[in-house]
Structure formats: C-alpha cells, structure tokens
Design a protein around this motif. Structure first.
Motif, PDB file in Angstrom:
ATOM      1  N   VAL A  11      -5.289  -0.317  15.334  1.00 12.77           N
ATOM      2  CA  VAL A  11      -5.064  -0.633  13.920  1.00 12.77           C
ATOM      3  C   VAL A  11      -4.312   0.517  13.260  1.00 12.77           C
ATOM      4  CG1 VAL A  11      -7.134  -2.068  13.709  1.00 12.77           C
ATOM      5  CG2 VAL A  11      -7.264   0.376  13.173  1.00 12.77           C
ATOM      6  N   THR A  12      -3.671   0.220  12.139  1.00  9.30           N
ATOM      7  CA  THR A  12      -3.035   1.258  11.335  1.00  9.30           C
ATOM      8  C   THR A  12      -4.035   1.753  10.304  1.00  9.30           C
ATOM      9  OG1 THR A  12      -0.841   0.295  11.607  1.00  9.30           O
ATOM     10  CG2 THR A  12      -1.144   1.795   9.746  1.00  9.30           C
TER      11      THR A  12
ATOM     12  N   GLU B  89     -23.809   1.667  15.207  1.00  8.00           N
ATOM     13  CA  GLU B  89     -23.616   1.346  13.802  1.00  8.00           C
ATOM     14  C   GLU B  89     -22.410   2.045  13.190  1.00  8.00           C
ATOM     15  OE1 GLU B  89     -27.226   2.194  11.784  1.00  8.00           O
ATOM     16  OE2 GLU B  89     -28.361   0.580  12.780  1.00  8.00           O
ATOM     17  N   THR B  90     -21.670   2.824  13.988  1.00  4.73           N
ATOM     18  CA  THR B  90     -20.520   3.566  13.477  1.00  4.73           C
ATOM     19  C   THR B  90     -19.251   3.151  14.207  1.00  4.73           C
ATOM     20  OG1 THR B  90     -21.895   5.479  12.913  1.00  4.73           O
ATOM     21  CG2 THR B  90     -19.526   5.845  13.096  1.00  4.73           C
ATOM     22  N   THR B  91     -18.186   2.907  13.442  1.00  3.50           N
ATOM     23  CA  THR B  91     -16.872   2.619  14.009  1.00  3.50           C
ATOM     24  C   THR B  91     -15.930   3.762  13.622  1.00  3.50           C
ATOM     25  OG1 THR B  91     -17.146   0.221  13.934  1.00  3.50           O
ATOM     26  CG2 THR B  91     -14.891   1.054  13.983  1.00  3.50           C
ATOM     27  N   SER B  92     -15.304   4.380  14.642  1.00  4.26           N
ATOM     28  CA  SER B  92     -14.416   5.520  14.413  1.00  4.26           C
ATOM     29  C   SER B  92     -12.969   5.118  14.697  1.00  4.26           C
ATOM     30  CB  SER B  92     -14.806   6.685  15.328  1.00  4.26           C
ATOM     31  OG  SER B  92     -16.159   7.056  15.132  1.00  4.26           O
ATOM     32  N   PHE B  93     -12.043   5.876  14.097  1.00  2.91           N
ATOM     33  CA  PHE B  93     -10.612   5.628  14.268  1.00  2.91           C
ATOM     34  C   PHE B  93      -9.984   6.901  14.817  1.00  2.91           C
ATOM     35  CE2 PHE B  93     -12.447   2.902  11.151  1.00  2.91           C
ATOM     36  CZ  PHE B  93     -11.990   1.653  11.556  1.00  2.91           C
ATOM     37  N   VAL B  94      -9.496   6.786  16.057  1.00  6.09           N
ATOM     38  CA  VAL B  94      -9.156   7.953  16.861  1.00  6.09           C
ATOM     39  C   VAL B  94      -7.684   7.943  17.236  1.00  6.09           C
ATOM     40  CG1 VAL B  94      -9.744   9.241  18.952  1.00  6.09           C
ATOM     41  CG2 VAL B  94     -11.497   7.872  17.798  1.00  6.09           C
ATOM     42  N   ARG B  95      -7.074   9.123  17.226  1.00  2.00           N
ATOM     43  CA  ARG B  95      -5.710   9.290  17.724  1.00  2.00           C
ATOM     44  C   ARG B  95      -5.631  10.611  18.472  1.00  2.00           C
ATOM     45  NH1 ARG B  95      -0.472   7.254  16.187  1.00  2.00           N
ATOM     46  NH2 ARG B  95       1.184   8.724  16.730  1.00  2.00           N
TER      47      ARG B  95
ATOM     48  N   ALA C 187       0.821  -1.214   0.000  1.00  2.00           N
ATOM     49  CA  ALA C 187       0.000   0.000   0.000  1.00  2.00           C
ATOM     50  C   ALA C 187       0.852   1.260   0.000  1.00  2.00           C
ATOM     51  CB  ALA C 187      -0.929   0.000   1.214  1.00  2.00           C
ATOM     52  N   THR C 188       1.916   1.273   0.808  1.00  2.00           N
ATOM     53  CA  THR C 188       2.738   2.477   0.909  1.00  2.00           C
ATOM     54  C   THR C 188       3.772   2.568  -0.207  1.00  2.00           C
ATOM     55  OG1 THR C 188       4.200   1.321   2.470  1.00  2.00           O
ATOM     56  CG2 THR C 188       2.465   2.698   3.392  1.00  2.00           C
ATOM     57  N   PHE C 189       4.133   1.424  -0.803  1.00  2.00           N
ATOM     58  CA  PHE C 189       5.100   1.470  -1.901  1.00  2.00           C
ATOM     59  C   PHE C 189       4.468   2.010  -3.180  1.00  2.00           C
ATOM     60  CE2 PHE C 189       7.391  -0.238  -5.531  1.00  2.00           C
ATOM     61  CZ  PHE C 189       8.688   0.173  -5.233  1.00  2.00           C
ATOM     62  N   LEU C 190       3.227   1.624  -3.448  1.00  2.00           N
ATOM     63  CA  LEU C 190       2.547   2.050  -4.665  1.00  2.00           C
ATOM     64  C   LEU C 190       1.809   3.363  -4.413  1.00  2.00           C
ATOM     65  CD1 LEU C 190       1.032  -1.338  -5.897  1.00  2.00           C
ATOM     66  CD2 LEU C 190       3.157  -0.240  -6.657  1.00  2.00           C
ATOM     67  N   GLY C 191       2.057   4.327  -5.272  1.00  2.89           N
ATOM     68  CA  GLY C 191       1.389   5.618  -5.140  1.00  2.89           C
ATOM     69  C   GLY C 191       2.371   6.730  -4.871  1.00  2.89           C
ATOM     70  N   SER C 192       2.137   7.876  -5.497  1.00  2.00           N
ATOM     71  CA  SER C 192       2.992   9.040  -5.304  1.00  2.00           C
ATOM     72  C   SER C 192       2.122  10.297  -5.264  1.00  2.00           C
ATOM     73  CB  SER C 192       4.012   9.154  -6.437  1.00  2.00           C
ATOM     74  OG  SER C 192       4.857  10.268  -6.257  1.00  2.00           O
ATOM     75  N   PRO C 193       2.187  11.026  -4.134  1.00  2.84           N
ATOM     76  CA  PRO C 193       2.898  10.748  -2.888  1.00  2.84           C
ATOM     77  C   PRO C 193       2.400   9.455  -2.239  1.00  2.84           C
ATOM     78  CG  PRO C 193       2.109  13.020  -2.943  1.00  2.84           C
ATOM     79  CD  PRO C 193       1.447  12.307  -4.065  1.00  2.84           C
ATOM     80  N   ALA C 194       3.218   8.936  -1.325  1.00  4.02           N
ATOM     81  CA  ALA C 194       2.899   7.666  -0.687  1.00  4.02           C
ATOM     82  C   ALA C 194       1.674   7.790   0.216  1.00  4.02           C
ATOM     83  CB  ALA C 194       4.095   7.178   0.127  1.00  4.02           C
ATOM     84  N   MET C 195       1.030   6.653   0.443  1.00  8.17           N
ATOM     85  CA  MET C 195      -0.101   6.610   1.365  1.00  8.17           C
ATOM     86  C   MET C 195       0.321   7.079   2.757  1.00  8.17           C
ATOM     87  SD  MET C 195      -2.329   3.297   2.646  1.00  8.17           S
ATOM     88  CE  MET C 195      -3.231   3.039   1.134  1.00  8.17           C
ATOM     89  N   ASN C 196      -0.535   7.857   3.408  1.00  4.10           N
ATOM     90  CA  ASN C 196      -0.335   8.238   4.810  1.00  4.10           C
ATOM     91  C   ASN C 196      -0.780   7.083   5.700  1.00  4.10           C
ATOM     92  OD1 ASN C 196       0.066  11.334   4.374  1.00  4.10           O
ATOM     93  ND2 ASN C 196      -1.830  10.874   3.278  1.00  4.10           N
ATOM     94  N   THR C 197       0.046   6.670   6.634  1.00  4.72           N
ATOM     95  CA  THR C 197      -0.332   5.611   7.568  1.00  4.72           C
ATOM     96  C   THR C 197       0.066   6.001   8.987  1.00  4.72           C
ATOM     97  OG1 THR C 197       1.747   4.422   7.206  1.00  4.72           O
ATOM     98  CG2 THR C 197      -0.145   3.748   5.867  1.00  4.72           C
ATOM     99  N   PHE C 198      -0.773   5.673   9.958  1.00  7.25           N
ATOM    100  CA  PHE C 198      -0.471   5.945  11.364  1.00  7.25           C
ATOM    101  C   PHE C 198      -1.412   5.119  12.235  1.00  7.25           C
ATOM    102  CE2 PHE C 198      -3.143   9.162   9.443  1.00  7.25           C
ATOM    103  CZ  PHE C 198      -4.244   9.250  10.289  1.00  7.25           C
ATOM    104  N   GLU C 199      -0.985   4.874  13.462  1.00  3.53           N
ATOM    105  CA  GLU C 199      -1.749   4.032  14.369  1.00  3.53           C
ATOM    106  C   GLU C 199      -2.948   4.789  14.952  1.00  3.53           C
ATOM    107  OE1 GLU C 199       0.605   2.177  17.359  1.00  3.53           O
ATOM    108  OE2 GLU C 199       2.078   1.382  15.935  1.00  3.53           O
ATOM    109  N   THR C 200      -4.050   4.068  15.095  1.00  5.82           N
ATOM    110  CA  THR C 200      -5.260   4.654  15.686  1.00  5.82           C
ATOM    111  C   THR C 200      -5.907   3.640  16.626  1.00  5.82           C
ATOM    112  OG1 THR C 200      -6.669   3.863  13.879  1.00  5.82           O
ATOM    113  CG2 THR C 200      -5.729   6.065  13.646  1.00  5.82           C
TER     114      THR C 200
END
Length: 382
Positions: free
Chosen positions: A283-284, A256-262, A236-249
C-alpha cells in the motif's frame, strides 16, 4: 435564484493533430448563493469549464442549466452570468464609471440616470467612489480589479464567474482581496464559481471545492472534508503545503497491530481493526508534514537523519532522510535540528493515510473510524 447544474458537460478539441478531451463528463450542482472553487493543476480543465459556463467555449456534449433552464446554446449576454478575468479586461479609454456602466447600457433598459445611480451604489460597496473619474492607467492593480468586479456586480447576475482574478496582485493585496471577495459574495448572496490554481485561495474562500485533474472531477466537498478525507492520492497530495509525503510500504500484521514497513523500517502502526489488510499487502502510506512529531532525543516510531531545516516564522520545515525515503515535516519554531542530526519521528495512528497502489483510491484517511464525508468518487480507473 441562481442554482447552477452541469450534467455530463464535456469539451473535446479537434484539430489536425487529433482530438483532446479537455473536460470529461462533468456533473456538478452549485446551490443558490454557494461559493464554489474549481482548483487543480495547470491544464486540468478548470478554466475551460468556467468558459463553457460563460458561453465563451462551446459545449461538445452535456447540458448547463441555471434554475432548470438550459443555457448551453445561449449567447453569453443571454445567460445572466457575469465574468471577471485575470487580466481585468478594462477599456483603457474609458473611466471607471464608463467601464462599470458599459454592460448596463447595452444589456438593460435602465435610463441613463438609473444606470449612473446603480454604478455609484456598487462603487460605494467596493469603496472605489473616488476612482469613478479615473482611467485604468491611473489605477493600481487592486483598484483595477475592484473596477472589474464592479462591472460584473452591477449587472445583478444570477451566477458570478471569476477566473483567477487575484493572480496579478502581490501577496499582501491578494490576502486582502480574498477577504473582500468573501465579504462581497456573502453580502450579495450570489451563486459564485471561482477558478484558481492556488490551494490557499480554494481552502480559505470556498463553501465547497471542486478538485480537478486531467479534465475529470476528483472530489467535490467542503475544504476541510477534502483535506482530511481525500478520495484518492491525487487529492491528498494536491491539497496541503508542503505536500503530503507518500511512498510504498509493505503490510505486516502482528495480532492486534498492523505495521507499514519499507526496507526494514516501520514507519507507522495501526490497530488491525482499523483497516482490512493482509500480511504482505503493498500500500501507499501518506504522512502530512504537520502530522509528524519530531523528538531530538531520538525517541519515536522510527529514526531519521535531518538534511535541511527551513525557518518559516510560525513554524519550521524539517527535511529528513530515512534510507531511500525523503520526508518533509512541519514543526513548531522551537524545533530546529541541525543538518546531520538524528531525530525520532512518530505519526499518530489517527493521522496515517493509506492508498491503493494501483488505483490511488483511499483506503484510510484521518481518524480510526469510518466516516461519510460529502464526496464524489471519481470514475473507476480499472
């Protein structure tokens, strides 16, 4: 015919410093007439794999077969493969005609007249007829590359191998040669394995790409499948320019809603039915730059501060800070906020990517329903 099959192909180097596994148990089938691109960072094993196919490196373990005939023990001249190198590798004292015909002279029973006729046919195909009397010192980089291609094509190989053949050319000529190579491969209908570290070449040229890392295959799939449905965070991070943003949450489930919080910021929300996660899971989160929508009025799922806006012509790269998270977004050229501005950011639920923190395996890729992309899952890291 030219189906190529690698079964458990491994390359281990052994010297005074110890052993190093450059290629680790590669299984891959390249269909007859298919254009496959090996791509990955420097040192991932892609060029070593190509050199084993060509017979320039010995195989430590495993087999290589062309149309079911094993070739790993054969000399390069006996494999019905032809290779084009990054450095052109032309004989400096020979003309283009002599360079292209040299291999035929030593590997075929064609008469001198037939060899000359064949060289001229390929020169016409490559639009280099006027260069046949020139030596390499009289040619441009693009002309040398065409002659090198002609020298390989004229042998009518069952498998065509190319090792970063465009890396010495300038950007404009590389783009032109990419198109030329695709046209030639389709016209010749020859099985082709192409090595590059340039993901643009991989994504635009390949029928399927083979993403490698640390000697292992990570994913084998059509470019669009690997991009939209990567099997893990590396792809996922190798393919694409600029690279995919990834971080832990941290996962927060609210009905009925799942949120990803940092750090108190909700970065994305999904219908709880889209993923099987529990409250408090880690999860990342992955966000492709082009999937983030910016609102200069500040409306969005979360607010971010602009650090830099980079004008790119067709679009802009806007760099953002959200607490301890740095994000890069790719937006239309009409969106050009100033440094220090606060903007609202929204990512559609369909465009949210999720990865397991420990293994890097994909939990969710593009879309909200399960898909079955044509992929090869890498070995378990457990």
């Amino acid at each position: 015919m030219g189906e190529l099959e690698l079964d458990g192909v491994t390359k281990i180097y052994d010297d005074a410093q110890g052993t190093e596994t450059a290629v680790d148990s590669v299984d891959l089938t390249v269909r007859d007439g298919e254009f496959v691109v090996l791509v990955g960072p420097s040192g991932c094993g892609k060029s070593t794999t190509l050199r084993m196919l060509a017979g320039l490196e010995t195989v430590t373990d495993g087999t290589i077969a062309i149309d079911s005939d094993e070739v790993q023990e054969l000399a390069p001249s006996k494999r019905s493969v032809a290779m084009v190198f990054q450095s052109y590798a032309l004989y400096t004292k020979m003309t283009a005609r002599e360079n292209m015909g040299y291999g035929l002279k030593h590997s075929s029973t064609l008469s001198k007249a037939d060899r000359r006729r064949k060289v001229e046919e390929i020169a016409e195909l490559l639009d280099i007829t006027e260069l046949l009397g020139d030596r390499p010192e009289e040619m441009s980089g693009g002309q040398k590359q065409r002659v090198a291609l002609g020298r390989a094509i004229v042998r009518d190989p069952e498998v065509f191998l190319l090792d970063e053949p465009l890396s010495n050319l300038d950007a404009k000529l590389r783009s032109k040669m990419r198109t030329e190579l695709q046209r030639l491969q389709e016209e010749l209908d020859v099985t082709t394995v192409y090595v590059t570290h340039d993901q643009t070449e991989a994504m635009t040229m390949a029928d399927r790409i083979v993403v490698m890392d640390d000697g292992e295959l990570q994913q084998v799939a059509p470019p669009e499948t690997a991009y939209d449905h990567p099997v893990n965070e590396f792809v996922a991070t190798f393919l694409g320019s600029p690279a995919m943003n990834t971080f832990e949450t941290t996962v927060r489930v609210n009905g009925e809603t799942t949120s990803f919080v940092r750090n108190g910021t909700v970065f994305a929300e999904l219908p709880s039915s889209a993923v099987s996660l529990s409250n408090g899971d880690r999860v990342t989160l992955g966000i492709r730059p082009e999937d983030a929508t910016l609102d200069t009025d500040g409306d969005g799922t979360f607010t971010a501060s602009v650090t830099v806006s980079e004008y790119q012509g067709n679009d802009n790269f806007v760099h953002l800070d959200v607490g301890d998270v740095e994000l890069t977004t790719r937006v239309p050229p009409v969106v050009y906020p100033d440094a220090g501005d606060d903007v609202g950011v929204t990512v559609s639920p369909e465009d949210v990517y999720l990865f397991d923190i420990d293994s890097g395996r994909s939990i969710k890729t593009r879309g909200l329903t399960d898909s079955e992309p044509s992929i090869r899952t890498p070995p378990s890291t457990d």
